[in-house]
Motif scaffolding. Structure first.
Motif, PDB file in Angstrom:
ATOM      1  N   LYS A  59       0.915  -1.199   0.085  1.00 22.41           N
ATOM      2  CA  LYS A  59       0.197  -0.003  -0.083  1.00 22.41           C
ATOM      3  C   LYS A  59       0.862   1.290   0.021  1.00 22.41           C
ATOM      4  CE  LYS A  59      -4.206  -1.657   2.061  1.00 22.41           C
ATOM      5  NZ  LYS A  59      -5.200  -1.860   3.265  1.00 22.41           N
ATOM      6  N   ILE A  60       2.069   1.221   0.851  1.00 21.42           N
ATOM      7  CA  ILE A  60       2.998   2.416   0.722  1.00 21.42           C
ATOM      8  C   ILE A  60       3.475   2.727  -0.609  1.00 21.42           C
ATOM      9  CG2 ILE A  60       4.985   3.472   1.977  1.00 21.42           C
ATOM     10  CD1 ILE A  60       4.249   1.842   4.732  1.00 21.42           C
ATOM     11  N   LYS A  61       3.832   1.576  -1.115  1.00 21.88           N
ATOM     12  CA  LYS A  61       4.420   1.634  -2.527  1.00 21.88           C
ATOM     13  C   LYS A  61       3.419   2.249  -3.526  1.00 21.88           C
ATOM     14  CE  LYS A  61       8.090  -2.017  -2.066  1.00 21.88           C
ATOM     15  NZ  LYS A  61       8.559  -3.291  -2.559  1.00 21.88           N
ATOM     16  N   LYS A  62       2.441   1.828  -3.338  1.00 22.79           N
ATOM     17  CA  LYS A  62       1.316   2.382  -4.332  1.00 22.79           C
ATOM     18  C   LYS A  62       0.991   3.680  -4.019  1.00 22.79           C
ATOM     19  CE  LYS A  62      -3.335   0.832  -5.933  1.00 22.79           C
ATOM     20  NZ  LYS A  62      -4.564  -0.017  -5.675  1.00 22.79           N
ATOM     21  N   ILE A  63       1.217   4.089  -2.958  1.00 25.67           N
ATOM     22  CA  ILE A  63       0.878   5.626  -2.566  1.00 25.67           C
ATOM     23  C   ILE A  63       1.994   6.490  -2.995  1.00 25.67           C
ATOM     24  CG2 ILE A  63       0.751   7.468  -0.746  1.00 25.67           C
ATOM     25  CD1 ILE A  63      -0.776   5.294   0.823  1.00 25.67           C
ATOM     26  N   ILE A  64       3.285   5.883  -3.045  1.00 27.06           N
ATOM     27  CA  ILE A  64       4.414   6.707  -3.319  1.00 27.06           C
ATOM     28  C   ILE A  64       4.213   6.774  -4.953  1.00 27.06           C
ATOM     29  CG2 ILE A  64       6.910   6.403  -3.545  1.00 27.06           C
ATOM     30  CD1 ILE A  64       6.976   5.321  -0.953  1.00 27.06           C
ATOM     31  N   PHE A  65       4.288   5.698  -5.597  1.00 26.26           N
ATOM     32  CA  PHE A  65       4.160   5.520  -7.143  1.00 26.26           C
ATOM     33  C   PHE A  65       2.970   6.689  -7.557  1.00 26.26           C
ATOM     34  CE2 PHE A  65       6.652   1.762  -6.871  1.00 26.26           C
ATOM     35  CZ  PHE A  65       7.556   2.111  -7.541  1.00 26.26           C
ATOM     36  N   PHE A  66       1.970   6.459  -6.849  1.00 19.60           N
ATOM     37  CA  PHE A  66       0.676   7.619  -7.153  1.00 19.60           C
ATOM     38  C   PHE A  66       1.012   8.745  -7.193  1.00 19.60           C
ATOM     39  CE2 PHE A  66      -2.846  10.161  -6.081  1.00 19.60           C
ATOM     40  CZ  PHE A  66      -3.760  10.162  -7.068  1.00 19.60           C
ATOM     41  N   PHE A  67       1.879   9.316  -6.151  1.00 21.63           N
ATOM     42  CA  PHE A  67       1.992  10.600  -6.078  1.00 21.63           C
ATOM     43  C   PHE A  67       3.301  11.215  -7.128  1.00 21.63           C
ATOM     44  CE2 PHE A  67      -0.159  10.648  -2.124  1.00 21.63           C
ATOM     45  CZ  PHE A  67      -1.005  11.553  -2.105  1.00 21.63           C
ATOM     46  N   LEU A  68       4.241   9.956  -7.162  1.00 21.80           N
ATOM     47  CA  LEU A  68       5.298  10.309  -8.068  1.00 21.80           C
ATOM     48  C   LEU A  68       4.870  10.346  -9.753  1.00 21.80           C
ATOM     49  CD1 LEU A  68       8.409  10.396  -8.795  1.00 21.80           C
ATOM     50  CD2 LEU A  68       8.232   7.848  -8.855  1.00 21.80           C
ATOM     51  N   GLY A  69       3.750   9.732  -9.671  1.00 20.25           N
ATOM     52  CA  GLY A  69       3.049   9.670 -11.269  1.00 20.25           C
ATOM     53  C   GLY A  69       2.418  11.286 -11.393  1.00 20.25           C
ATOM     54  N   ILE A  70       1.875  11.782 -10.549  1.00 18.69           N
ATOM     55  CA  ILE A  70       1.153  12.941 -10.383  1.00 18.69           C
ATOM     56  C   ILE A  70       2.435  14.195 -10.552  1.00 18.69           C
ATOM     57  CG2 ILE A  70       0.103  14.768  -9.066  1.00 18.69           C
ATOM     58  CD1 ILE A  70      -1.936  12.683  -7.852  1.00 18.69           C
ATOM     59  N   PHE A  71       3.356  14.056  -9.907  1.00 22.29           N
ATOM     60  CA  PHE A  71       4.456  14.888 -10.007  1.00 22.29           C
ATOM     61  C   PHE A  71       5.015  14.946 -11.346  1.00 22.29           C
ATOM     62  CE2 PHE A  71       9.096  15.694  -9.777  1.00 22.29           C
ATOM     63  CZ  PHE A  71       9.060  17.144  -9.339  1.00 22.29           C
ATOM     64  N   ILE A  72       5.323  13.641 -12.034  1.00 25.86           N
ATOM     65  CA  ILE A  72       5.841  13.734 -13.444  1.00 25.86           C
ATOM     66  C   ILE A  72       4.974  14.311 -14.457  1.00 25.86           C
ATOM     67  CG2 ILE A  72       6.460  12.042 -15.147  1.00 25.86           C
ATOM     68  CD1 ILE A  72       7.477  10.295 -12.914  1.00 25.86           C
ATOM     69  N   LEU A  73       3.505  14.142 -14.061  1.00 25.78           N
ATOM     70  CA  LEU A  73       2.442  14.732 -14.887  1.00 25.78           C
ATOM     71  C   LEU A  73       2.535  16.072 -14.805  1.00 25.78           C
ATOM     72  CD1 LEU A  73      -0.527  12.014 -14.610  1.00 25.78           C
ATOM     73  CD2 LEU A  73       0.940  12.537 -16.664  1.00 25.78           C
ATOM     74  N   PHE A  74       2.681  16.728 -13.507  1.00 28.35           N
ATOM     75  CA  PHE A  74       2.720  18.269 -13.356  1.00 28.35           C
ATOM     76  C   PHE A  74       3.941  18.711 -14.187  1.00 28.35           C
ATOM     77  CE2 PHE A  74       4.419  21.687 -10.977  1.00 28.35           C
ATOM     78  CZ  PHE A  74       3.578  22.562 -11.114  1.00 28.35           C
ATOM     79  N   VAL A  75       5.127  18.195 -14.210  1.00 27.68           N
ATOM     80  CA  VAL A  75       6.469  18.525 -14.522  1.00 27.68           C
ATOM     81  C   VAL A  75       6.312  18.829 -16.105  1.00 27.68           C
ATOM     82  CG1 VAL A  75       8.854  18.051 -15.100  1.00 27.68           C
ATOM     83  CG2 VAL A  75       7.785  17.919 -12.705  1.00 27.68           C
TER      84      VAL A  75
END
Length: 335
Positions: free
Chosen positions: A4-20
């Protein structure tokens, strides 16, 4: 680390990449359509969606500017007749002014492709040299015999109040802006400025460079500032001292690794919002320090530009370390 923690980390990482990706894909020159009207003169100014002036309508004449696909002004018409055509070396970097028959009227000369204002011009094969003041405003024009052939003075708004030789036209004027003799406007990459009223008549792209230059020139002669800002597409660091700013630029944004770089003049980007003063203790000689910084930030070529090994931030640190050593007073110096 559970799933679950890995999933949350990858979720926010994906949002950050999309924002960039979204942030850097935006066209920051698109500032929407704008019109400006000067009711005192009954003049209307119409702009494109990319903030470029297209039409000026007044009771006596209509001025039209043709803009190419690179958003560069290429033709000026007055009452339907072509008056001038323009060739550019880049945005805001005027190269040639020609007449309706493509005969060259003025050719501007630059030290290198990273200089934003020319050092001189050619008119009918005759070379003239320019001298600017601290506001980057053209003040003097010399001929090949080093004789002054043109003197320009401005008021506090940038309006020309003295031109000793109006027959010798020069397009560069107050604060390095490009002056239009027919509209009496100043064109900058940041927008269009009207010196008659002392106001921008377009939306200002990035920073108000006229205000920035005034702030820079109000500094004390021995003050030194370190600055950071997002210029163009990457975060940039530079230094300011003795009414001038300078920093290392990559010559090719796509070649950060083992590429070339230039220290170029960043004076237009001085702002108290972007720059912080370097406070020196009694250990240092302030004049020696500011002199050293000013010498180091003069435009020059740098051999390499590497995103990790030697970029603008490293250049700033290197200059500061060198100048701290040079400015250390003898009683504090330890070998």
């Amino acid at each position: 680390m559970n799933f679950k923690i890995k999933k949350i980390i990858f979720f926010f990482l994906g949002i950050f990449i999309l924002f960039v990706i979204y942030y850097f894909s935006q066209d920051r020159t698109k500032l929407f359509a704008l019109t400006f009207e000067n009711k005192d003169t009954n003049t209307k100014y119409e702009f494109s969606e990319t903030n470029h002036l297209k039409i000026i309508s007044s009771p006596t004449k209509i001025i039209e500017y043709e803009i190419d696909e690179n958003n560069l002004r290429i033709t000026k018409r007055v009452n339907g007749n072509i008056l001038e055509k323009y060739s550019w070396l880049g945005e805001g970097k005027l190269h040639l002014v020609v007449d309706e028959n493509s005969q060259v009227l003025r050719q501007y000369l630059y030290k290198n492709k990273y200089e934003s204002i020319p050092y001189g011009m050619l008119v009918k094969g005759i070379e003239f040299t320019f001298i600017y003041n601290k506001m980057r405003s053209l003040k003097l024009v010399f001929n090949v015999n080093k004789e002054i052939v043109k003197v320009l003075n401005y008021d506090s708004k940038g309006l020309i109040i003295k031109d000793s030789n109006p027959n010798l036209k020069v397009d560069f004027s107050y604060a390095g802006g490009i002056y239009d003799f027919d509209s009496k406007l100043l064109f900058f990459t940041e927008g269009v400025y009207n010196p008659n009223i002392g106001k921008w008549i377009s939306k200002v792209k990035n920073k108000d460079i006229i205000r920035n230059l005034k702030e820079l020139n109000n500094l004390k002669i021995n003050e030194v500032y370190t600055c950071s800002a997002t210029l163009d597409i990457y975060y940039h660091s530079y230094l300011c001292a003795k009414n001038q700013c300078g920093g290392l630029y990559a010559t090719d944004y796509l070649n950060y690794f083992n590429g070339n770089g230039f220290v170029i003049d960043n004076s237009s980007y001085f702002s108290h919002e972007l720059c912080k003063p370097i406070i020196l203790s009694d250990k240092y000689d302030k004049n020696k320090f500011s002199n050293c910084i000013n010498q180091k930030i003069q435009p020059r070529k740098v051999a390499i530009f590497d995103l990790f090994k030697h970029n603008c931030h490293h250049e700033v640190k290197s200059i500061l370390n060198t100048c701290f050593k040079k400015a250390t007073k003898k009683e504090y110096y330890v070998k």
